[in-house]
Design a protein around this motif. Sequence first.
Motif, PDB file in Angstrom:
ATOM      1  N   UNK A  83       0.834  -1.205   0.000  1.00 43.04           N
ATOM      2  CA  UNK A  83       0.000   0.000   0.000  1.00 43.04           C
ATOM      3  C   UNK A  83       0.870   1.256   0.000  1.00 43.04           C
ATOM      4  N   UNK A  84       1.919   1.262   0.818  1.00 49.01           N
ATOM      5  CA  UNK A  84       2.830   2.409   0.853  1.00 49.01           C
ATOM      6  C   UNK A  84       3.548   2.571  -0.480  1.00 49.01           C
ATOM      7  N   UNK A  85       3.942   1.452  -1.102  1.00 54.48           N
ATOM      8  CA  UNK A  85       4.611   1.514  -2.407  1.00 54.48           C
ATOM      9  C   UNK A  85       3.674   2.053  -3.478  1.00 54.48           C
ATOM     10  N   UNK A  86       2.385   1.730  -3.396  1.00 57.89           N
ATOM     11  CA  UNK A  86       1.412   2.250  -4.365  1.00 57.89           C
ATOM     12  C   UNK A  86       1.303   3.767  -4.245  1.00 57.89           C
ATOM     13  N   UNK A  87       1.288   4.274  -3.009  1.00 58.05           N
ATOM     14  CA  UNK A  87       1.192   5.719  -2.813  1.00 58.05           C
ATOM     15  C   UNK A  87       2.432   6.424  -3.380  1.00 58.05           C
ATOM     16  N   UNK A  88       3.623   5.933  -3.017  1.00 57.24           N
ATOM     17  CA  UNK A  88       4.855   6.597  -3.439  1.00 57.24           C
ATOM     18  C   UNK A  88       5.140   6.325  -4.922  1.00 57.24           C
ATOM     19  N   UNK A  89       5.125   5.039  -5.310  1.00 57.77           N
ATOM     20  CA  UNK A  89       5.414   4.703  -6.703  1.00 57.77           C
ATOM     21  C   UNK A  89       4.365   5.230  -7.658  1.00 57.77           C
ATOM     22  N   UNK A 155       8.980  -3.735  13.422  1.00 58.21           N
ATOM     23  CA  UNK A 155       7.928  -3.946  12.428  1.00 58.21           C
ATOM     24  C   UNK A 155       7.912  -2.807  11.412  1.00 58.21           C
ATOM     25  N   UNK A 156       8.001  -1.587  11.899  1.00 58.08           N
ATOM     26  CA  UNK A 156       7.957  -0.425  11.022  1.00 58.08           C
ATOM     27  C   UNK A 156       9.176  -0.377  10.099  1.00 58.08           C
ATOM     28  N   UNK A 157      10.342  -0.764  10.618  1.00 57.57           N
ATOM     29  CA  UNK A 157      11.535  -0.777   9.788  1.00 57.57           C
ATOM     30  C   UNK A 157      11.438  -1.773   8.650  1.00 57.57           C
ATOM     31  N   UNK A 158      10.938  -2.980   8.936  1.00 56.44           N
ATOM     32  CA  UNK A 158      10.753  -3.984   7.899  1.00 56.44           C
ATOM     33  C   UNK A 158       9.785  -3.486   6.834  1.00 56.44           C
ATOM     34  N   UNK A 159       8.661  -2.936   7.252  1.00 59.52           N
ATOM     35  CA  UNK A 159       7.644  -2.469   6.303  1.00 59.52           C
ATOM     36  C   UNK A 159       8.189  -1.322   5.451  1.00 59.52           C
ATOM     37  N   UNK A 160       8.906  -0.389   6.067  1.00 59.17           N
ATOM     38  CA  UNK A 160       9.420   0.760   5.330  1.00 59.17           C
ATOM     39  C   UNK A 160      10.403   0.334   4.241  1.00 59.17           C
ATOM     40  N   UNK A 161      11.344  -0.570   4.567  1.00 61.06           N
ATOM     41  CA  UNK A 161      12.328  -0.977   3.560  1.00 61.06           C
ATOM     42  C   UNK A 161      11.720  -1.905   2.515  1.00 61.06           C
ATOM     43  N   UNK A 162      10.732  -2.713   2.900  1.00 57.35           N
ATOM     44  CA  UNK A 162      10.021  -3.503   1.895  1.00 57.35           C
ATOM     45  C   UNK A 162       9.307  -2.584   0.911  1.00 57.35           C
ATOM     46  N   UNK A 163       8.680  -1.528   1.426  1.00 56.64           N
ATOM     47  CA  UNK A 163       8.003  -0.572   0.545  1.00 56.64           C
ATOM     48  C   UNK A 163       8.991   0.099  -0.393  1.00 56.64           C
ATOM     49  N   UNK A 164      10.162   0.461   0.133  1.00 56.40           N
ATOM     50  CA  UNK A 164      11.182   1.096  -0.692  1.00 56.40           C
ATOM     51  C   UNK A 164      11.590   0.181  -1.846  1.00 56.40           C
ATOM     52  N   UNK A 165      11.687  -1.119  -1.582  1.00 58.12           N
ATOM     53  CA  UNK A 165      12.058  -2.074  -2.626  1.00 58.12           C
ATOM     54  C   UNK A 165      10.970  -2.215  -3.684  1.00 58.12           C
ATOM     55  N   UNK A 166       9.699  -2.030  -3.309  1.00 57.28           N
ATOM     56  CA  UNK A 166       8.599  -2.274  -4.232  1.00 57.28           C
ATOM     57  C   UNK A 166       8.151  -1.024  -4.981  1.00 57.28           C
TER      58      UNK A 166
END
Length: 575
Positions: A83-89, A155-166
Amino acid sequence: MPSDLRAAPAKASGLRRLFGEPLLLTLLVLAAIGLFILPLAAVGRLALFASGGGVDAFAAALSSRSVQRALWHSLESAALSAALAVVVGGGLGLLIGLSDLRGRVALSFAILMLMMIPPHVTAIAWMQMLGPSSVLLQMLGTAPPPGSTNPLYSREGVIALLALQQVPIVYLTLRAALRALPRDLAEAARVNGAGPWLLLRRVILPLMGPAFLAGFALAFVAALGNFGVPALLGIPGRYVTLPVLMWQRLASSGPSVLADLAVLATLIGGIAVLAVWAQMRLARGWAVALIGPAQQPLRLSLGRARPLVEGGLWALLALLLLAPLLAMLATALVPTYGVPLNAATATLRHFHEVIFTQSVTARAFANSAGLAVLAGALVAGLALATGALLRGPAAAGARGIATLAEIAYALPGLVISIAFIIAFIKPLPLIGVSLYGTHAIILGAYLAAFLAVGLKPVGVAFAALDPALQEAARVSGAGFWRRFWRIDAPLAAPAAASGAVLVMLTAWNEVTLSSILWTRGTETLGTVIFNYEDGGYSTLAAAMSVISVLATLLLMLALHWLGRNLPPGIIPWRG
């Protein structure tokens, strides 16, 4: 004329047809059986029909608290990061794809670098930038207090870097959809008085709905199977996902837990396939039929805000790309992690050690380079062969092989690895040799996971070929192989080469597939970097990571140069 003489040309023609498309299709089917059908069937058989498998095995797995927790962490991190990747990407795709920004190719290239830098290297870079021992933050005087916990171990760190990758996945998906958007619709809205924001809200966003949905599904599946980020950040943060749990169980117990891993692999693989299927169903119901061919994309004027927007974008990309890489370089230049970097402490010792001293790193560089080049070349050959059959009598078989490749691409990498272990741990029939512990099993996993990457640009190239060329050659008496080598292969070779380079870029630093396939002597660059960081050798991990990023950048620049002579759409960052 004697009957035997009349029969000779017919017999030769029949043999030529037999050794044309049928022979190539047979070879491709055999490859598909070895790469897709046997490994995935072996996982299903072990999970569903072996002793201790079936419904009871799935019920036992789902009743385990560790599996429940890991499954929830996987679903939560994949959904939120997607969801975060959709917003940014999506925002980046709309801004770069629709506005009159300058330097769009360079911006796209920088965004794609986020995806080409492997997840474990991204995690290491950010860990070394934000941790209490960060050399970069010490130089700036902003390092956290000694002994404090790295904020990314959460948890937040994992989600943030996963979003950055996607983010690049969503960006590419939206850019492709924008290229297919007829400009007439937007022009009609603007003629009727719609401003940029109304045009975006009432015309473009509704039409881009399926693209956003596809980007979310692709990002979800990629995050679901990601290993590097959750392993490096989630284990110390006690946020273990299902792929990491599978890796931990295999590392601690070995092949004896293959039955349990088959159940978990089937579970996570089923979720990934279900997500892709749901996205396709929703997209069909959401899709809007567009009339007219695709045209030049819109270039909405940003007016006086353009320099400010451009500066903000480059500042954001510098923060996301350059800052962690500089932190990693600073770590590689100090004698020990945590020592301040200055003229007195700077050293190239770690680069010398990983390049010239450590036998395992030299072996890993050689293994990764050899496997990446071989995987790229074989994927290019398989893609060319499959593409050549897509327009003839064997088209149905070629489409089936392409579908299997797409399914394998959608599966998490650890599922592919476990499938290959289960299928090939026993000695092969006739030759009595096991592939487990060899370079061949890693190469096979690469081919299964990345064939779809090579098929996409080749499919675009074959679709653009004029069928009249084939018809003229066929009328002139040219057989299949002559047509393939003289027409198809030369014209589609640039697209196959671009696919091969993309596969090489991915395989060069890959860690998810090889994390449980490597043994002593078959270490890859990704596994050695991961093991160095996991073992506390942060300076060596940083040095190897810097070298791998530079190599990735050089390969991307080579692909960019090659893309000047390729049709639009083959090189992702070239519009």
